[in-house]
Design a protein around this motif. Structure first.
Motif, mmCIF file in Angstrom:
data_model
loop_
_atom_site.group_PDB
_atom_site.id
_atom_site.type_symbol
_atom_site.label_atom_id
_atom_site.label_comp_id
_atom_site.label_asym_id
_atom_site.label_seq_id
_atom_site.Cartn_x
_atom_site.Cartn_y
_atom_site.Cartn_z
ATOM 1 N N ASN A 1 0.872 -1.166 0.000
ATOM 2 C CA ASN A 1 0.000 0.000 0.000
ATOM 3 C C ASN A 1 0.911 1.218 0.000
ATOM 4 O O ASN A 1 1.424 1.618 1.055
ATOM 5 C CB ASN A 1 -0.911 -0.005 1.229
ATOM 6 C CG ASN A 1 -1.935 1.116 1.204
ATOM 7 O OD1 ASN A 1 -1.635 2.239 0.784
ATOM 8 N ND2 ASN A 1 -3.147 0.835 1.661
ATOM 9 N N LEU A 2 1.123 1.782 -1.175
ATOM 10 C CA LEU A 2 2.086 2.870 -1.304
ATOM 11 C C LEU A 2 1.611 4.139 -0.602
ATOM 12 O O LEU A 2 2.435 4.942 -0.151
ATOM 13 C CB LEU A 2 2.374 3.143 -2.780
ATOM 14 C CG LEU A 2 2.985 1.961 -3.556
ATOM 15 C CD1 LEU A 2 3.294 2.365 -4.988
ATOM 16 C CD2 LEU A 2 4.239 1.450 -2.861
ATOM 17 N N ASN A 3 0.301 4.322 -0.507
ATOM 18 C CA ASN A 3 -0.207 5.501 0.200
ATOM 19 C C ASN A 3 0.132 5.453 1.690
ATOM 20 O O ASN A 3 0.459 6.468 2.303
ATOM 21 C CB ASN A 3 -1.726 5.621 0.022
ATOM 22 C CG ASN A 3 -2.113 5.990 -1.398
ATOM 23 O OD1 ASN A 3 -1.366 6.701 -2.081
ATOM 24 N ND2 ASN A 3 -3.258 5.513 -1.843
ATOM 25 N N GLU A 4 0.039 4.250 2.253
ATOM 26 C CA GLU A 4 0.338 4.089 3.682
ATOM 27 C C GLU A 4 1.785 3.680 3.933
ATOM 28 O O GLU A 4 2.211 3.541 5.080
ATOM 29 C CB GLU A 4 -0.610 3.069 4.295
ATOM 30 C CG GLU A 4 -2.075 3.514 4.258
ATOM 31 C CD GLU A 4 -2.989 2.528 4.963
ATOM 32 O OE1 GLU A 4 -2.485 1.521 5.515
ATOM 33 O OE2 GLU A 4 -4.213 2.757 4.966
ATOM 34 N N LYS A 5 2.528 3.430 2.828
ATOM 35 C CA LYS A 5 3.948 3.032 2.916
ATOM 36 C C LYS A 5 4.102 1.720 3.683
ATOM 37 O O LYS A 5 5.003 1.558 4.517
ATOM 38 C CB LYS A 5 4.790 4.135 3.576
ATOM 39 C CG LYS A 5 4.641 5.509 2.932
ATOM 40 C CD LYS A 5 5.461 6.554 3.653
ATOM 41 C CE LYS A 5 5.233 7.947 3.108
ATOM 42 N NZ LYS A 5 3.841 8.417 3.288
#
Length: 208
Positions: free
Chosen positions: A77-81
């Motif tokens: 999840n790149l938004n949440e890293k």
């Protein structure tokens, strides 16, 4: 599929040992729970295996039900890293797949054999970097309640070479102690990095 008298010398890092009385490699959460239920019918102790990097197996037929989960999935999840990974994913693959997503945090563990499950079981560390710094949540299966629970980092009670995954319980049927928790997967928070940094990190890994 549960098999009988399976050779263990191809299932562990040092390639030693005889045969497991029973052996299974579940690929899903439910398949793992089914194995645990079946083990109760056999009235045999359960041995959970990962990459087998820290075990030596005896010769002959070992009277135990060896379970070697194959939960090696990876998602990000790149938004949440964050990355969520199955307990059977190797440390090598965890590093590679995280870097592919331009997420960094595990490179110090390059070259160390083992899986995510084993790393959290023993609190893998290298130099001053313990893996306990990274997990945010995880899903272990509790053998006492036969349920899978979602926990946070604090649940692990990490110490030097210790974590709550090592907790044991006394099995009345077997009249012996058994491992209580089996890790299904874990979610880690990592650091986003640039393409140049990724290239540098990959170069370091090859040097190691």
């Amino acid at each position: 599929t549960i098999e009988k008298e399976v050779s263990l010398n191809t299932k562990n890092w040092f390639q030693t040992g005889g045969q497991a009385a029973y052996f299974a490699e579940p690929t899903t959460d439910q398949a793992l729970l089914d194995c645990l239920e079946q083990a109760d019918k056999y009235v045999l102790p359960i041995t959970i295996m990962g990459a087998g990097a820290k075990i030596l197996c005896a010769d002959g037929v070992i009277p135990s039900f060896f379970i070697r989960p194959q939960l090696d999935y990876f998602s990000s999840n790149l938004n949440e890293k964050t990355v969520t990974v199955g307990a059977a994913l190797s440390i090598e693959k965890l590093i590679e797949k995280s870097l592919d997503k331009q997420l960094s945090g595990f490179e110090d563990f390059a070259g160390i054999p083992g899986t995510v499950g084993g790393a959290l079981f023993t609190t893998l560390h290298y130099s001053s970097r313990p893996i306990r710094d990274n997990p945010t949540t995880a899903r272990p299966t509790d053998r006492l309640t036969k349920t899978t629970i979602t926990v946070t980092r604090d649940w692990f009670s990490f110490g030097y070479n210790q974590s709550r995954l090592q907790e044991i319980f006394f099995d009345q049927k077997l009249n012996q102690e058994q491992q209580r928790f089996i890790l299904i997967d874990a979610t880690f928070t990592l650091n986003p990095v640039t393409s140049d940094s990724i290239a540098f990190q990959r170069g370091r890994i090859h040097e190691i």
